[in-house]
Design an enzyme around this catalytic site. Structure first.
Site, mmCIF file in Angstrom:
data_model
loop_
_atom_site.group_PDB
_atom_site.id
_atom_site.type_symbol
_atom_site.label_atom_id
_atom_site.label_comp_id
_atom_site.label_asym_id
_atom_site.label_seq_id
_atom_site.Cartn_x
_atom_site.Cartn_y
_atom_site.Cartn_z
ATOM 1 C CB SER A 277 -21.209 44.821 33.662
ATOM 2 O OG SER A 277 -20.272 44.533 32.641
ATOM 3 C CG HIS A 335 -18.770 49.020 31.644
ATOM 4 N ND1 HIS A 335 -18.020 49.154 32.786
ATOM 5 C CD2 HIS A 335 -19.052 47.700 31.539
ATOM 6 C CE1 HIS A 335 -17.863 47.968 33.350
ATOM 7 N NE2 HIS A 335 -18.470 47.073 32.605
#
Length: 382
Positions: A277, A335
């Site tokens: 991610s 992230h």
């Protein structure tokens, strides 16, 4: 009457004082018990933080947990005996190694992508030469039998119909699938945990920063990440080309691991993590910067859409709040690091990095020509 009630008054006083003394003694004992319990909880939390006690639960890079290694509902990665105990003393040197590895890896990745682009252009020019035209004409003559079987021809036809982004996505998906399968082979779990989980306090620090971006243990985690990657790969591939796309994806994954390492060292909370991610957030940051008015939607919420500009701002704000509040479900540092890398690369990468690769291409061309000339000379001498 005085003789009758005086003893009773003294007895009441004695009983009252006894009750007060007993109450004070119980309160004192309770305070001692609570004090011991608080010290045990503090020591236990400290041991958990530095890794003296850990469980088999591991958070995802999409869902990772920087403050402790175990949470309710966490994934059971491997038996406890296979897990390395994180050492807080390794975190400082580990972070320095992470910085050095990130700079070296990103530089090498873009150098490799530049050479790949040179070879692709050279191959396409060679395919357009008269030799390729003669070969294609001969193969299309009536009665000519191709060497390839039907399956191979079908694969070639499918591959040639893919766009630039899809030609990067499918190999990435294949590699992620292979790593996912390796996680579920019991004999490989010790190796997978050592080299496919990023942890600044582990013995192996550098290569897990890269390898963990291909690592998924849960099927849901793997499926969601590959779905999102496929959703943005075509648009990013059209903007960058497959060579620059792959270089940015791999670099974004390592930069997100660096951001996660830095946050864990700053918070003194070592722990392993994995997932693609961070690299996908780099692609998302690039896409939302290049196409801010593009309409996005969530597959689970039909009929609800929003602009790409609003999406990236909302995600980055959420990650910043998660870091400040100490939320443990997602690795917000990874992230946010990936998204910032994609955003910065959209503004400066194509102009100041990729546009200045011509000298490297020229140097590679000269080196390649010199090596070919030496090979031809040695063949003539033989």
């Amino acid at each position: 009457m005085e003789a009758t009630y005086t003893p009773r008054g003294e007895e009441c006083e004695h009983r009252t004082s006894a009750l007060v003394a007993d109450s004070r003694q119980r309160h004192f004992r309770a305070m001692i018990v609570l004090s011991k319990l608080a010290r045990r909880m503090q020591n236990g939390g400290r041991r958990l933080l530095v890794g003296e006690q850990h469980s088999g639960s591991l958070p995802w890079r999409g869902l990772r947990q920087p403050r402790k290694l175990k949470r309710d509902g966490g994934m059971k990665l491997a038996p406890e005996a296979l897990m390395d105990t994180p050492n807080e003393n390794n975190m400082g040197p580990g972070l320095l190694k992470s910085f050095l590895f990130t700079g070296t890896f990103c530089g090498a990745t873009f150098v490799g992508a530049t050479i790949w682009q040179y070879e692709s252009v050279r191959h396409s020019l060679k395919q357009n030469s008269w030799q390729a035209w003669t070969k294609n004409s001969w193969e299309h003559l009536q009665g000519w039998q191709h060497k390839e079987g039907e399956f191979r021809k079908a694969i070639n036809r499918w591959w040639n119909e893919l766009n630039e982004g899809e030609k990067v996505f499918w190999p990435l998906c294949l590699v992620n699938g292979i790593v996912f399968a390796c996680w579920h082979h019991p004999a490989l779990q010790s190796t997978m945990f050592r080299y496919f989980c990023a942890n600044p306090a582990a013995r192996a620090v550098c290569w897990p920063m890269f390898l963990s971006t291909f690592s998924h243990f849960a099927l849901l985690h793997f499926g969601l990440n590959m779905y999102v990657l496929n959703s943005f790969s075509s648009a990013v591939g059209r903007s960058l080309g497959k060579e620059q796309f792959l270089a940015m994806y791999l670099s974004g994954g390592v930069v997100s691991s660096l951001a996660s390492h830095a946050f864990k060292v700053a918070m003194r909370c070592p722990g392993p993590s994995l997932g693609a991610s961070g690299a996908i957030m780099a692609l998302l940051g690039f896409f939302c910067t290049q196409y801010p008015n593009a309409q996005l939607s969530i597959v689970f919420i039909p009929g609800f859409s929003f602009s790409a500009d609003s999406a990236i701002k909302g995600i980055m704000c959420l990650d910043a709040v998660g870091m400040a509040m100490g939320w443990r479900m997602f690795d917000h540092a990874a992230h946010l690091g990936g998204a910032l890398f994609g955003l910065l690369y959209a503004h400066f990468g194509p102009k100041y990095i990729w546009a200045n690769t011509e000298p490297l291409m020229k140097k590679w061309h000269e080196l390649r020509t010199e090596v070919n000339e030496r090979i031809q000379a040695s063949k003539r001498d033989d």
